[in-house]
Design a protein around this motif. Structure first.
Motif, mmCIF file in Angstrom:
data_model
loop_
_atom_site.group_PDB
_atom_site.id
_atom_site.type_symbol
_atom_site.label_atom_id
_atom_site.label_comp_id
_atom_site.label_asym_id
_atom_site.label_seq_id
_atom_site.Cartn_x
_atom_site.Cartn_y
_atom_site.Cartn_z
ATOM 1 N N PHE A 6 3.524 -15.319 16.668
ATOM 2 C CA PHE A 6 4.746 -15.352 17.178
ATOM 3 C C PHE A 6 4.782 -15.762 18.558
ATOM 4 C CE2 PHE A 6 8.016 -13.050 19.670
ATOM 5 C CZ PHE A 6 9.078 -13.469 18.772
ATOM 6 N N ILE A 7 3.680 -15.386 19.406
ATOM 7 C CA ILE A 7 3.754 -15.687 20.880
ATOM 8 C C ILE A 7 3.460 -17.182 21.090
ATOM 9 C CG2 ILE A 7 2.429 -15.657 23.082
ATOM 10 C CD1 ILE A 7 2.456 -12.599 22.342
ATOM 11 N N PHE A 9 1.532 -11.215 15.573
ATOM 12 C CA PHE A 9 1.893 -11.078 17.055
ATOM 13 C C PHE A 9 1.559 -12.234 17.710
ATOM 14 C CE2 PHE A 9 1.660 -8.690 21.040
ATOM 15 C CZ PHE A 9 2.714 -8.880 21.385
ATOM 16 N N ASN A 45 6.241 -19.339 19.918
ATOM 17 C CA ASN A 45 7.579 -19.204 20.657
ATOM 18 C C ASN A 45 7.651 -19.689 22.135
ATOM 19 O OD1 ASN A 45 10.153 -18.404 18.604
ATOM 20 N ND2 ASN A 45 8.125 -17.105 18.083
ATOM 21 N N ALA A 88 12.599 -3.247 21.736
ATOM 22 C CA ALA A 88 11.814 -3.418 23.096
ATOM 23 C C ALA A 88 13.032 -3.648 24.087
ATOM 24 C CB ALA A 88 11.135 -4.747 22.998
ATOM 25 N N MET A 141 11.127 -5.858 16.607
ATOM 26 C CA MET A 141 9.653 -6.363 15.621
ATOM 27 C C MET A 141 8.700 -5.048 15.888
ATOM 28 S SD MET A 141 10.010 -9.946 16.543
ATOM 29 C CE MET A 141 10.502 -11.204 15.598
ATOM 30 N N TRP A 142 8.878 -3.932 16.367
ATOM 31 C CA TRP A 142 7.743 -2.892 16.546
ATOM 32 C C TRP A 142 7.783 -1.716 15.783
ATOM 33 C CZ3 TRP A 142 3.935 -4.323 20.100
ATOM 34 C CH2 TRP A 142 4.226 -5.472 20.832
ATOM 35 N N THR A 201 10.707 -9.963 20.855
ATOM 36 C CA THR A 201 10.005 -8.943 20.240
ATOM 37 C C THR A 201 11.024 -7.604 19.872
ATOM 38 O OG1 THR A 201 9.119 -7.838 21.756
ATOM 39 C CG2 THR A 201 7.786 -9.590 21.118
ATOM 40 N N ASP A 202 12.456 -7.776 20.139
ATOM 41 C CA ASP A 202 13.057 -6.638 20.009
ATOM 42 C C ASP A 202 13.177 -6.346 18.493
ATOM 43 O OD1 ASP A 202 14.735 -4.592 20.731
ATOM 44 O OD2 ASP A 202 16.646 -5.904 20.546
ATOM 45 N N ALA A 225 9.114 -11.599 25.625
ATOM 46 C CA ALA A 225 8.928 -9.928 25.332
ATOM 47 C C ALA A 225 10.256 -9.793 24.830
ATOM 48 C CB ALA A 225 8.659 -9.422 26.698
ATOM 49 N N PHE A 282 2.937 -4.290 16.456
ATOM 50 C CA PHE A 282 3.881 -5.202 16.104
ATOM 51 C C PHE A 282 3.919 -5.059 14.383
ATOM 52 C CE2 PHE A 282 5.048 -9.791 15.177
ATOM 53 C CZ PHE A 282 5.911 -9.890 15.976
#
Length: 140
Positions: free
Chosen positions: A52-53, A49, A56, A84, A111-112, A108-109, A105, A42
Protein backbone atom coordinates in the motif's frame (compact mmCIF):
# COMPACT_ATOMS: atom_id res chain seq x y z
CA UNK A 1 16.04 -4.08 -2.60
CA UNK A 2 12.67 -2.32 -2.34
CA UNK A 3 11.22 -5.28 -0.43
CA UNK A 4 14.07 -5.18 2.06
CA UNK A 5 13.64 -1.42 2.54
CA UNK A 6 9.90 -1.80 3.12
CA UNK A 7 10.45 -4.73 5.52
CA UNK A 8 12.88 -2.61 7.52
CA UNK A 9 10.35 0.24 7.46
CA UNK A 10 7.64 -2.03 8.81
CA UNK A 11 9.82 -3.52 11.53
CA UNK A 12 10.84 -0.04 12.65
CA UNK A 13 7.20 0.97 12.63
CA UNK A 14 6.20 -1.93 14.84
CA UNK A 15 9.07 -1.55 17.28
CA UNK A 16 8.56 2.20 17.72
CA UNK A 17 4.82 2.07 18.22
CA UNK A 18 4.50 0.19 21.51
CA UNK A 19 3.87 2.03 24.75
CA UNK A 20 3.66 5.56 23.34
CA UNK A 21 1.67 8.54 24.60
CA UNK A 22 0.23 11.04 22.12
CA UNK A 23 -0.85 14.64 22.68
CA UNK A 24 -4.26 15.32 21.19
CA UNK A 25 -6.15 18.57 20.67
CA UNK A 26 -7.65 20.11 23.84
CA UNK A 27 -4.88 18.51 25.91
CA UNK A 28 -6.58 15.10 25.89
CA UNK A 29 -3.92 12.43 26.26
CA UNK A 30 -4.17 8.88 25.05
CA UNK A 31 -2.14 6.65 27.31
CA UNK A 32 -1.20 3.29 25.96
CA UNK A 33 -0.57 0.82 28.77
CA UNK A 34 2.71 -1.05 28.76
CA UNK A 35 0.70 -4.26 28.68
CA UNK A 36 -1.94 -4.78 26.03
CA UNK A 37 -3.44 -7.78 24.34
CA UNK A 38 -2.73 -6.79 20.73
CA UNK A 39 -1.19 -3.82 18.95
CA UNK A 40 -3.05 -2.26 16.03
CA UNK A 41 -2.44 -3.90 12.69
CA UNK A 42 -3.19 -3.16 9.06
CA UNK A 43 -6.37 -5.06 8.11
CA UNK A 44 -4.78 -6.86 5.16
CA UNK A 45 -1.51 -7.75 6.92
CA UNK A 46 2.00 -6.35 6.92
CA UNK A 47 2.88 -7.38 3.37
CA UNK A 48 -0.17 -5.55 2.00
CA UNK A 49 0.71 -2.56 4.21
CA UNK A 50 4.14 -2.31 2.59
CA UNK A 51 2.54 -2.73 -0.83
CA UNK A 52 0.00 0.00 0.00
CA UNK A 53 2.77 2.44 0.93
CA UNK A 54 4.84 1.56 -2.13
CA UNK A 55 1.86 1.92 -4.47
CA UNK A 56 0.63 5.21 -3.05
CA UNK A 57 3.72 7.22 -2.17
CA UNK A 58 4.79 9.99 -4.52
CA UNK A 59 8.40 11.03 -4.29
CA UNK A 60 8.15 14.83 -3.85
CA UNK A 61 10.30 15.88 -6.80
CA UNK A 62 10.96 19.57 -7.37
CA UNK A 63 12.62 20.88 -10.49
CA UNK A 64 16.03 22.41 -9.94
CA UNK A 65 16.48 21.06 -6.41
CA UNK A 66 18.37 18.06 -5.16
CA UNK A 67 16.14 15.31 -3.89
CA UNK A 68 16.75 14.19 -0.35
CA UNK A 69 17.09 10.80 1.25
CA UNK A 70 16.07 10.28 4.83
CA UNK A 71 13.36 9.42 7.29
CA UNK A 72 10.08 11.09 8.24
CA UNK A 73 8.28 9.73 11.29
CA UNK A 74 4.57 10.37 11.74
CA UNK A 75 2.81 9.89 15.07
CA UNK A 76 -0.85 9.07 14.64
CA UNK A 77 -3.66 7.64 16.69
CA UNK A 78 -5.30 4.39 15.70
CA UNK A 79 -8.72 4.83 17.29
CA UNK A 80 -11.04 2.21 18.77
CA UNK A 81 -12.90 1.95 15.45
CA UNK A 82 -9.73 1.36 13.41
CA UNK A 83 -9.59 4.88 12.04
CA UNK A 84 -6.36 6.87 11.83
CA UNK A 85 -6.28 10.44 13.13
CA UNK A 86 -4.18 13.15 14.83
CA UNK A 87 -1.23 13.07 12.44
CA UNK A 88 1.92 14.77 13.69
CA UNK A 89 5.42 14.86 12.21
CA UNK A 90 7.81 13.86 15.00
CA UNK A 91 10.89 13.53 12.78
CA UNK A 92 11.10 15.86 9.81
CA UNK A 93 13.13 15.64 6.61
CA UNK A 94 11.80 18.67 4.72
CA UNK A 95 8.33 20.17 4.43
CA UNK A 96 7.44 18.59 1.08
CA UNK A 97 8.51 15.12 2.32
CA UNK A 98 6.68 15.61 5.62
CA UNK A 99 3.45 16.56 3.82
CA UNK A 100 3.66 13.47 1.62
CA UNK A 101 4.25 11.22 4.64
CA UNK A 102 1.20 12.72 6.40
CA UNK A 103 -0.85 12.23 3.21
CA UNK A 104 0.13 8.54 3.12
CA UNK A 105 -0.70 8.09 6.81
CA UNK A 106 -4.10 9.75 6.29
CA UNK A 107 -4.88 7.36 3.42
CA UNK A 108 -4.81 4.48 5.92
CA UNK A 109 -7.93 5.77 7.71
CA UNK A 110 -10.36 2.91 8.46
CA UNK A 111 -7.74 0.35 7.32
CA UNK A 112 -6.65 -0.73 10.81
CA UNK A 113 -7.62 -3.39 13.31
CA UNK A 114 -7.50 -1.51 16.63
CA UNK A 115 -5.32 -2.45 19.59
CA UNK A 116 -6.98 -4.32 22.43
CA UNK A 117 -6.47 -4.30 26.18
CA UNK A 118 -8.37 -6.56 28.56
CA UNK A 119 -10.47 -7.71 25.61
CA UNK A 120 -11.62 -4.19 24.64
CA UNK A 121 -10.59 -2.05 21.67
CA UNK A 122 -8.41 0.89 22.69
CA UNK A 123 -6.92 3.96 21.01
CA UNK A 124 -3.20 3.56 20.38
CA UNK A 125 -0.48 6.06 19.58
CA UNK A 126 1.39 4.65 16.59
CA UNK A 127 4.66 5.76 15.00
CA UNK A 128 4.88 5.34 11.24
CA UNK A 129 8.35 5.80 9.72
CA UNK A 130 8.51 6.63 6.01
CA UNK A 131 11.97 6.35 4.43
CA UNK A 132 12.79 8.27 1.28
CA UNK A 133 15.64 7.22 -0.98
CA UNK A 134 16.64 9.74 -3.65
CA UNK A 135 16.22 8.33 -7.16
CA UNK A 136 19.46 7.72 -8.98
CA UNK A 137 20.25 9.44 -12.27
CA UNK A 138 19.67 7.56 -15.49
CA UNK A 139 22.57 5.66 -17.01
CA UNK A 140 23.43 6.60 -20.56
Amino acid sequence: MKRIAFLILFLLCCSWSYGQTAQQPDSVRIHIPEKFDTAPSFKDGEEKFMEFIRDNINYPLQQGEKNLSGLVVIRMTIDKDGSASDFEVVKSLAERYDKEAVRIAALTDKMWIPATFNGEDIAFSYLLPIRYVAPRGRKK
